[in-house]
Design a protein around this motif. Structure first.
Motif, PDB file in Angstrom:
ATOM      1  N   VAL A 188       0.572  -1.129   0.252  1.00 17.75           N
ATOM      2  CA  VAL A 188       0.109  -0.066  -0.087  1.00 17.75           C
ATOM      3  C   VAL A 188       0.832   0.778  -0.381  1.00 17.75           C
ATOM      4  O   VAL A 188       0.376   2.206  -0.871  1.00 17.75           O
ATOM      5  CB  VAL A 188      -0.997  -0.019   1.352  1.00 17.75           C
ATOM      6  N   VAL A 189       1.707   1.114   0.862  1.00 14.94           N
ATOM      7  CA  VAL A 189       2.748   2.541   1.352  1.00 14.94           C
ATOM      8  C   VAL A 189       3.725   2.597  -0.304  1.00 14.94           C
ATOM      9  O   VAL A 189       3.724   4.141  -0.747  1.00 14.94           O
ATOM     10  CB  VAL A 189       4.087   2.615   2.393  1.00 14.94           C
ATOM     11  N   ARG A 190       4.138   1.113  -0.950  1.00 13.49           N
ATOM     12  CA  ARG A 190       4.753   1.658  -1.930  1.00 13.49           C
ATOM     13  C   ARG A 190       3.598   1.985  -3.331  1.00 13.49           C
ATOM     14  O   ARG A 190       4.224   3.454  -4.300  1.00 13.49           O
ATOM     15  CB  ARG A 190       4.608   0.227  -2.999  1.00 13.49           C
ATOM     16  N   TYR A 191       2.231   1.453  -3.312  1.00 16.16           N
ATOM     17  CA  TYR A 191       1.685   2.382  -4.318  1.00 16.16           C
ATOM     18  C   TYR A 191       1.115   4.349  -4.287  1.00 16.16           C
ATOM     19  O   TYR A 191       1.380   4.686  -4.722  1.00 16.16           O
ATOM     20  CB  TYR A 191       0.067   2.003  -4.388  1.00 16.16           C
ATOM     21  N   THR A 192       0.921   3.833  -2.307  1.00 17.21           N
ATOM     22  CA  THR A 192       0.599   5.813  -2.805  1.00 17.21           C
ATOM     23  C   THR A 192       1.532   7.053  -2.556  1.00 17.21           C
ATOM     24  O   THR A 192       1.866   7.642  -3.922  1.00 17.21           O
ATOM     25  CB  THR A 192       0.316   5.530  -1.307  1.00 17.21           C
ATOM     26  N   VAL A 193       2.806   6.508  -2.149  1.00 17.54           N
ATOM     27  CA  VAL A 193       4.346   6.816  -2.979  1.00 17.54           C
ATOM     28  C   VAL A 193       4.538   7.218  -4.549  1.00 17.54           C
ATOM     29  O   VAL A 193       4.721   8.602  -4.345  1.00 17.54           O
ATOM     30  CB  VAL A 193       5.521   6.435  -2.068  1.00 17.54           C
ATOM     31  N   GLU A 194       3.804   6.049  -5.050  1.00 21.32           N
ATOM     32  CA  GLU A 194       4.412   6.162  -6.193  1.00 21.32           C
ATOM     33  C   GLU A 194       2.841   7.046  -6.975  1.00 21.32           C
ATOM     34  O   GLU A 194       2.778   8.286  -7.603  1.00 21.32           O
ATOM     35  CB  GLU A 194       4.246   5.273  -7.053  1.00 21.32           C
ATOM     36  N   ARG A 195       1.730   7.201  -6.240  1.00 20.59           N
ATOM     37  CA  ARG A 195       0.864   8.530  -6.847  1.00 20.59           C
ATOM     38  C   ARG A 195       1.422   9.722  -6.138  1.00 20.59           C
ATOM     39  O   ARG A 195       0.995  10.317  -7.193  1.00 20.59           O
ATOM     40  CB  ARG A 195      -0.265   7.705  -5.507  1.00 20.59           C
ATOM     41  N   TRP A 196       1.969   9.015  -5.227  1.00 19.65           N
ATOM     42  CA  TRP A 196       2.352  11.159  -4.576  1.00 19.65           C
ATOM     43  C   TRP A 196       3.667  11.631  -5.937  1.00 19.65           C
ATOM     44  O   TRP A 196       3.434  12.634  -6.617  1.00 19.65           O
ATOM     45  CB  TRP A 196       3.087  10.838  -3.068  1.00 19.65           C
ATOM     46  N   ALA A 197       4.569  10.923  -6.567  1.00 16.05           N
ATOM     47  CA  ALA A 197       4.631  11.372  -7.190  1.00 16.05           C
ATOM     48  C   ALA A 197       4.722  11.762  -9.039  1.00 16.05           C
ATOM     49  O   ALA A 197       4.831  12.609  -9.312  1.00 16.05           O
ATOM     50  CB  ALA A 197       6.219  10.297  -7.672  1.00 16.05           C
ATOM     51  N   ASP A 198       3.537  10.358  -8.757  1.00 16.83           N
ATOM     52  CA  ASP A 198       2.331  10.975 -10.116  1.00 16.83           C
ATOM     53  C   ASP A 198       2.195  12.147  -9.974  1.00 16.83           C
ATOM     54  O   ASP A 198       2.083  13.275 -10.737  1.00 16.83           O
ATOM     55  CB  ASP A 198       1.794  10.153 -10.414  1.00 16.83           C
ATOM     56  N   GLU A 199       1.199  12.863  -9.139  1.00 17.08           N
ATOM     57  CA  GLU A 199       1.026  13.489  -9.116  1.00 17.08           C
ATOM     58  C   GLU A 199       1.848  15.263  -8.667  1.00 17.08           C
ATOM     59  O   GLU A 199       1.561  15.962  -9.997  1.00 17.08           O
ATOM     60  CB  GLU A 199      -0.085  13.729  -7.082  1.00 17.08           C
ATOM     61  N   VAL A 200       3.013  15.021  -8.398  1.00 17.82           N
ATOM     62  CA  VAL A 200       4.232  15.924  -8.250  1.00 17.82           C
ATOM     63  C   VAL A 200       4.643  16.434  -9.706  1.00 17.82           C
ATOM     64  O   VAL A 200       4.845  17.697 -10.072  1.00 17.82           O
ATOM     65  CB  VAL A 200       5.055  15.665  -7.004  1.00 17.82           C
ATOM     66  N   ALA A 201       4.729  15.209 -10.119  1.00 16.81           N
ATOM     67  CA  ALA A 201       5.216  15.537 -11.248  1.00 16.81           C
ATOM     68  C   ALA A 201       3.927  16.172 -12.715  1.00 16.81           C
ATOM     69  O   ALA A 201       4.323  16.545 -13.287  1.00 16.81           O
ATOM     70  CB  ALA A 201       5.932  13.905 -12.126  1.00 16.81           C
ATOM     71  N   ALA A 202       2.411  15.212 -12.836  1.00 19.39           N
ATOM     72  CA  ALA A 202       2.021  16.204 -13.162  1.00 19.39           C
ATOM     73  C   ALA A 202       2.155  18.031 -12.705  1.00 19.39           C
ATOM     74  O   ALA A 202       1.539  18.921 -13.631  1.00 19.39           O
ATOM     75  CB  ALA A 202       0.426  15.288 -13.067  1.00 19.39           C
ATOM     76  N   PRO A 242      -1.974   0.218 -14.118  1.00 20.06           N
ATOM     77  CA  PRO A 242      -3.796   0.745 -14.712  1.00 20.06           C
ATOM     78  C   PRO A 242      -4.230   1.572 -13.544  1.00 20.06           C
ATOM     79  O   PRO A 242      -4.759   2.884 -13.826  1.00 20.06           O
ATOM     80  CB  PRO A 242      -4.674  -0.787 -14.532  1.00 20.06           C
ATOM     81  N   GLN A 243      -4.605   1.572 -12.311  1.00 14.63           N
ATOM     82  CA  GLN A 243      -5.091   2.545 -11.461  1.00 14.63           C
ATOM     83  C   GLN A 243      -3.973   3.717 -11.107  1.00 14.63           C
ATOM     84  O   GLN A 243      -4.640   4.426 -11.039  1.00 14.63           O
ATOM     85  CB  GLN A 243      -4.460   1.870 -10.124  1.00 14.63           C
ATOM     86  N   ARG A 244      -2.650   4.056 -11.314  1.00 12.24           N
ATOM     87  CA  ARG A 244      -2.244   4.727 -11.278  1.00 12.24           C
ATOM     88  C   ARG A 244      -2.692   5.984 -12.481  1.00 12.24           C
ATOM     89  O   ARG A 244      -2.554   6.580 -11.936  1.00 12.24           O
ATOM     90  CB  ARG A 244      -0.728   4.419 -11.209  1.00 12.24           C
ATOM     91  N   VAL A 245      -2.662   4.948 -13.641  1.00  9.09           N
ATOM     92  CA  VAL A 245      -3.338   6.039 -14.140  1.00  9.09           C
ATOM     93  C   VAL A 245      -4.703   7.214 -14.830  1.00  9.09           C
ATOM     94  O   VAL A 245      -4.952   7.610 -15.135  1.00  9.09           O
ATOM     95  CB  VAL A 245      -2.895   5.149 -16.187  1.00  9.09           C
ATOM     96  N   ALA A 246      -5.944   5.946 -13.949  1.00  7.07           N
ATOM     97  CA  ALA A 246      -7.124   6.108 -14.098  1.00  7.07           C
ATOM     98  C   ALA A 246      -6.896   7.855 -12.895  1.00  7.07           C
ATOM     99  O   ALA A 246      -8.023   8.106 -13.084  1.00  7.07           O
ATOM    100  CB  ALA A 246      -7.848   5.180 -13.773  1.00  7.07           C
ATOM    101  N   ALA A 247      -6.216   7.355 -11.814  1.00 11.21           N
ATOM    102  CA  ALA A 247      -6.367   8.409 -10.603  1.00 11.21           C
ATOM    103  C   ALA A 247      -5.704   9.938 -11.423  1.00 11.21           C
ATOM    104  O   ALA A 247      -6.739  10.228 -11.246  1.00 11.21           O
ATOM    105  CB  ALA A 247      -5.293   7.567  -9.934  1.00 11.21           C
ATOM    106  N   LEU A 248      -4.246   9.978 -12.756  1.00 13.58           N
ATOM    107  CA  LEU A 248      -4.719  10.692 -12.948  1.00 13.58           C
ATOM    108  C   LEU A 248      -5.569  11.428 -13.788  1.00 13.58           C
ATOM    109  O   LEU A 248      -5.579  12.259 -14.007  1.00 13.58           O
ATOM    110  CB  LEU A 248      -2.959  10.690 -13.956  1.00 13.58           C
ATOM    111  N   LEU A 249      -6.213  10.366 -14.190  1.00 15.84           N
ATOM    112  CA  LEU A 249      -7.139  10.825 -15.568  1.00 15.84           C
ATOM    113  C   LEU A 249      -9.067  11.605 -15.075  1.00 15.84           C
ATOM    114  O   LEU A 249      -9.144  11.598 -15.844  1.00 15.84           O
ATOM    115  CB  LEU A 249      -6.985  10.076 -17.179  1.00 15.84           C
ATOM    116  N   THR A 250      -8.572  10.735 -14.220  1.00  8.12           N
ATOM    117  CA  THR A 250     -10.528  11.338 -13.603  1.00  8.12           C
ATOM    118  C   THR A 250     -10.002  12.265 -12.484  1.00  8.12           C
ATOM    119  O   THR A 250      -9.244  12.408 -11.351  1.00  8.12           O
ATOM    120  CB  THR A 250     -10.641   9.480 -12.642  1.00  8.12           C
TER     121      THR A 250
END
Length: 261
Positions: free
Chosen positions: A166-180, A218-226
């Motif tokens: 879970v924490v690996r996923y959330t930090v990846e999502r955090w980095a996705d948001e910072v990059a966006a 796929p979940q990370r991409v969906a989170a960026l697009l929604t």
């Protein structure tokens, strides 16, 4: 054994409930998971030690020996995990390193970012900017520490093991948001994540590394697009209250032991 001592020992089972929080906003969720993991692991380990001593003093050496063995196993597992992670982080990286390797790779270590020649070729210029922004976010925000704390906590308390993913996923999502935010284009960032993950689909990252292709892409991409999901403040507050109760029970066990000595 005092019934109150069971609370810190069994509370790490809450980890199975926290798995659902991967859909929460990534930054506060990463902090929440890391903090809860450390608190639950420390509380349960301290309770093992205190209850073991109390059992010996109360004339139950068998129970005391079992609890002492569990305490030694918990602290030993945590120490071994810390030693392995320190060894993995000795790889010298300063800023940005380009590997002369045709295998597509991109990951972050505490010292900087590593990108292979193969990954550079797999992305166009704008996607490379998004990838570097993602990996640099891991370094600047010290996401490795969040992962490290949860890994050490789960080594000491195996019931916390589900929170590693879970924490690996959330930090990846955090980095996705910072990059966006840095690129100013969520669609481009989502495409960069998807393209990098597809290119590196046969590569495996070290447990000590964080990479744009890690986690359920796929979940990370969906989170960026929604649109962003609503904040689950009530559930987060409830989780913190339960953790505070666990810490209070562990502290009470320590105070009871000191009064017996």
């Amino acid at each position: 054994m005092d019934d109150g001592a069971l609370v810190p020992l069994l509370a790490p089972m809450l980890a199975w409930l926290l798995v659902c929080c991967r859909s929460w906003p990534p930054r506060p969720t990463s902090w929440l998971i890391a903090g809860i993991s450390v608190l639950l692991a420390v509380s349960s380990t301290v309770t093992l030690a205190v209850t073991s001593v109390t059992s010996f003093l109360g004339g139950d050496p068998r129970l005391g020996a079992v609890l002492a063995a569990l305490f030694v196993a918990a602290t030993g597992s945590g120490a071994i995990a810390a030693w392995h992670r320190r060894t993995a982080w000795r790889i010298p990286v300063d800023g940005l390193a380009i590997l002369p390797d045709d295998e597509p790779l991109a990951y972050a270590l505490p010292g900087g970012v590593v990108v292979s020649r193969g990954m550079v070729r797999a992305l166009h210029a704008d996607q490379r900017r998004a990838l570097l922004a993602h990996e640099r976010a891991h370094v600047s925000l010290r996401h490795h520490r969040f992962v490290l704390f949860v890994d050490l906590a789960s080594a000491a308390q195996p019931l916390l093991w589900p929170l590693r993913a879970v924490v690996r996923y959330t930090v990846e999502r955090w980095a996705d948001e910072v990059a966006a935010d840095a690129i100013g284009d969520r669609v481009l960032t989502a495409r960069a994540v998807a393209t990098a993950a597809l290119a590196a689909r046969h590569s495996r990252l070290s447990v000590a590394a964080l990479g744009v292709s890690a986690g359920p892409v796929p979940q990370r991409v969906a989170a960026l697009l929604t649109p962003a999901r609503p904040r689950y403040r009530f559930l987060a507050l409830l989780t913190l209250l339960v953790a505070a109760l666990v810490a209070a029970e562990a502290l009470e066990a320590v105070i009871d032991l000191l009064q017996q000595l």
